[in-house]
Design a protein around this motif. Structure first.
Motif, mmCIF file in Angstrom:
data_model
loop_
_atom_site.group_PDB
_atom_site.id
_atom_site.type_symbol
_atom_site.label_atom_id
_atom_site.label_comp_id
_atom_site.label_asym_id
_atom_site.label_seq_id
_atom_site.Cartn_x
_atom_site.Cartn_y
_atom_site.Cartn_z
ATOM 1 N N GLN A 86 10.647 -2.118 -0.678
ATOM 2 C CA GLN A 86 9.375 -2.767 -1.001
ATOM 3 C C GLN A 86 8.529 -2.844 0.254
ATOM 4 O O GLN A 86 9.026 -3.172 1.335
ATOM 5 C CB GLN A 86 9.627 -4.155 -1.580
ATOM 6 C CG GLN A 86 10.301 -4.123 -2.945
ATOM 7 C CD GLN A 86 10.437 -5.495 -3.566
ATOM 8 O OE1 GLN A 86 10.623 -6.484 -2.870
ATOM 9 N NE2 GLN A 86 10.352 -5.564 -4.884
ATOM 10 N N LEU A 87 7.244 -2.545 0.095
ATOM 11 C CA LEU A 87 6.311 -2.519 1.223
ATOM 12 C C LEU A 87 5.166 -3.484 0.948
ATOM 13 O O LEU A 87 4.594 -3.472 -0.154
ATOM 14 C CB LEU A 87 5.757 -1.104 1.413
ATOM 15 C CG LEU A 87 6.782 0.006 1.622
ATOM 16 C CD1 LEU A 87 6.108 1.376 1.576
ATOM 17 C CD2 LEU A 87 7.509 -0.180 2.936
ATOM 18 N N VAL A 88 4.821 -4.281 1.948
ATOM 19 C CA VAL A 88 3.728 -5.241 1.794
ATOM 20 C C VAL A 88 2.795 -5.113 2.995
ATOM 21 O O VAL A 88 3.202 -5.401 4.134
ATOM 22 C CB VAL A 88 4.243 -6.686 1.684
ATOM 23 C CG1 VAL A 88 3.075 -7.651 1.544
ATOM 24 C CG2 VAL A 88 5.207 -6.829 0.505
ATOM 25 N N GLY A 121 4.257 6.307 6.576
ATOM 26 C CA GLY A 121 2.914 6.851 6.647
ATOM 27 C C GLY A 121 1.861 5.844 6.248
ATOM 28 O O GLY A 121 2.156 4.850 5.569
ATOM 29 N N TRP A 122 0.659 6.096 6.713
ATOM 30 C CA TRP A 122 -0.524 5.361 6.261
ATOM 31 C C TRP A 122 -1.475 6.343 5.580
ATOM 32 O O TRP A 122 -1.721 7.441 6.115
ATOM 33 C CB TRP A 122 -1.238 4.682 7.424
ATOM 34 C CG TRP A 122 -0.559 3.464 7.954
ATOM 35 C CD1 TRP A 122 0.270 3.394 9.033
ATOM 36 C CD2 TRP A 122 -0.648 2.134 7.427
ATOM 37 N NE1 TRP A 122 0.707 2.107 9.205
ATOM 38 C CE2 TRP A 122 0.152 1.310 8.243
ATOM 39 C CE3 TRP A 122 -1.331 1.556 6.363
ATOM 40 C CZ2 TRP A 122 0.292 -0.063 8.017
ATOM 41 C CZ3 TRP A 122 -1.183 0.201 6.136
ATOM 42 C CH2 TRP A 122 -0.383 -0.600 6.956
ATOM 43 N N PHE A 123 -1.969 5.944 4.436
ATOM 44 C CA PHE A 123 -2.956 6.704 3.692
ATOM 45 C C PHE A 123 -4.133 5.781 3.400
ATOM 46 O O PHE A 123 -4.012 4.553 3.517
ATOM 47 C CB PHE A 123 -2.360 7.221 2.371
ATOM 48 C CG PHE A 123 -1.331 8.302 2.546
ATOM 49 C CD1 PHE A 123 -0.047 8.001 2.992
ATOM 50 C CD2 PHE A 123 -1.633 9.620 2.264
ATOM 51 C CE1 PHE A 123 0.909 8.994 3.157
ATOM 52 C CE2 PHE A 123 -0.687 10.625 2.423
ATOM 53 C CZ PHE A 123 0.574 10.303 2.867
ATOM 54 N N ARG A 124 -5.257 6.367 2.986
ATOM 55 C CA ARG A 124 -6.393 5.542 2.612
ATOM 56 C C ARG A 124 -7.150 6.192 1.451
ATOM 57 O O ARG A 124 -7.093 7.406 1.277
ATOM 58 C CB ARG A 124 -7.329 5.317 3.803
ATOM 59 C CG ARG A 124 -8.037 6.562 4.300
ATOM 60 C CD ARG A 124 -8.822 6.244 5.571
ATOM 61 N NE ARG A 124 -9.535 7.418 6.067
ATOM 62 C CZ ARG A 124 -10.199 7.445 7.214
ATOM 63 N NH1 ARG A 124 -10.238 6.360 7.994
ATOM 64 N NH2 ARG A 124 -10.833 8.537 7.587
ATOM 65 N N GLN A 125 -7.822 5.332 0.708
ATOM 66 C CA GLN A 125 -8.614 5.811 -0.423
ATOM 67 C C GLN A 125 -9.946 5.087 -0.433
ATOM 68 O O GLN A 125 -9.998 3.861 -0.604
ATOM 69 C CB GLN A 125 -7.874 5.600 -1.747
ATOM 70 C CG GLN A 125 -8.570 6.232 -2.932
ATOM 71 C CD GLN A 125 -7.704 6.261 -4.162
ATOM 72 O OE1 GLN A 125 -6.735 5.505 -4.289
ATOM 73 N NE2 GLN A 125 -8.018 7.143 -5.091
ATOM 74 N N ALA A 126 -11.002 5.864 -0.244
ATOM 75 C CA ALA A 126 -12.364 5.331 -0.291
ATOM 76 C C ALA A 126 -12.862 5.379 -1.726
ATOM 77 O O ALA A 126 -12.368 6.167 -2.539
ATOM 78 C CB ALA A 126 -13.268 6.133 0.627
ATOM 79 N N PRO A 127 -13.862 4.559 -2.055
ATOM 80 C CA PRO A 127 -14.396 4.550 -3.428
ATOM 81 C C PRO A 127 -14.860 5.935 -3.853
ATOM 82 O O PRO A 127 -15.594 6.604 -3.119
ATOM 83 C CB PRO A 127 -15.566 3.572 -3.327
ATOM 84 C CG PRO A 127 -15.222 2.681 -2.191
ATOM 85 C CD PRO A 127 -14.495 3.531 -1.205
ATOM 86 N N PHE A 140 -3.078 2.165 2.455
ATOM 87 C CA PHE A 140 -1.744 2.038 1.882
ATOM 88 C C PHE A 140 -0.691 2.488 2.887
ATOM 89 O O PHE A 140 -0.884 3.492 3.578
ATOM 90 C CB PHE A 140 -1.601 2.929 0.650
ATOM 91 C CG PHE A 140 -2.546 2.624 -0.478
ATOM 92 C CD1 PHE A 140 -3.803 3.212 -0.524
ATOM 93 C CD2 PHE A 140 -2.184 1.765 -1.492
ATOM 94 C CE1 PHE A 140 -4.679 2.948 -1.559
ATOM 95 C CE2 PHE A 140 -3.052 1.487 -2.541
ATOM 96 C CZ PHE A 140 -4.306 2.081 -2.571
ATOM 97 N N CYS A 141 0.414 1.775 2.952
ATOM 98 C CA CYS A 141 1.548 2.305 3.690
ATOM 99 C C CYS A 141 2.541 2.898 2.693
ATOM 100 O O CYS A 141 2.579 2.509 1.520
ATOM 101 C CB CYS A 141 2.201 1.269 4.578
ATOM 102 S SG CYS A 141 3.070 -0.053 3.731
ATOM 103 N N TRP A 159 5.550 2.884 -1.999
ATOM 104 C CA TRP A 159 4.167 2.568 -1.645
ATOM 105 C C TRP A 159 3.927 1.066 -1.677
ATOM 106 O O TRP A 159 4.498 0.357 -2.517
ATOM 107 C CB TRP A 159 3.207 3.248 -2.621
ATOM 108 C CG TRP A 159 3.188 4.727 -2.478
ATOM 109 C CD1 TRP A 159 4.049 5.626 -3.043
ATOM 110 C CD2 TRP A 159 2.275 5.498 -1.688
ATOM 111 N NE1 TRP A 159 3.726 6.904 -2.649
ATOM 112 C CE2 TRP A 159 2.631 6.860 -1.827
ATOM 113 C CE3 TRP A 159 1.180 5.183 -0.875
ATOM 114 C CZ2 TRP A 159 1.947 7.889 -1.178
ATOM 115 C CZ3 TRP A 159 0.506 6.200 -0.245
ATOM 116 C CH2 TRP A 159 0.884 7.526 -0.395
ATOM 117 N N GLY A 160 3.054 0.614 -0.775
ATOM 118 C CA GLY A 160 2.592 -0.754 -0.839
ATOM 119 C C GLY A 160 1.413 -0.871 -1.790
ATOM 120 O O GLY A 160 0.955 0.115 -2.372
#
Length: 124
Positions: A3-5, A35-41, A95-96, A114-115
């Motif tokens: 679990q990731l928070v 890893g770190w990911f990101r999601q823009a609108p 997100f991590c 995923w967190g």
């Protein structure tokens, strides 16, 4: 099961800094690639940075290279993303992710856990 928070997101002015944290459960944390990911609108989720299990080598997306630093503290089961010189285009949900494999993994399909994500907003 891992679990990731995530935590540490917020609103910051352009040029400012934030540090994201991601706390993980699990007894073999040091073996995991994180890893770190990101999601823009309106955009797809994209790779930001990864830190390889055991060896802790790092790899970054070109868009953040030189500004972001990923690190891990295996004693605390935590991975960090230090973000400096932030730009409005860095605004996204971050997100991590984790996987019990060793490698410079940049595809979201390569991660098993995923967190929930944390919002980062950079104002101009």
């Amino acid at each position: 099961q891992v679990q990731l928070v995530e935590s540490g997101g917020g609103l910051v002015q352009a040029g400012g800094s934030l540090r994201l944290s991601c706390a993980a459960s699990g007894r073999t944390f040091s073996r995991y690639t994180l890893g770190w990911f990101r999601q823009a609108p309106g955009k797809e989720r994209e790779f930001v940075a990864t830190i390889i299990g055991i060896m802790s080598g790092t790899y970054y997306a070109d868009s953040v290279k030189g500004r972001f630093t990923i690190s891990r503290d295996n004693a605390k089961n935590t991975v960090y993303l230090q973000m400096n010189s932030l730009k409005p285009e860095d605004t996204a949900v971050y997100f991590c992710a984790a996987v019990n494999r060793v490698g410079a993994l940049t595809g979201e399909n390569e991660y098993d856990y995923w967190g929930q994500g944390t919002q980062v907003t950079v104002s101009s």
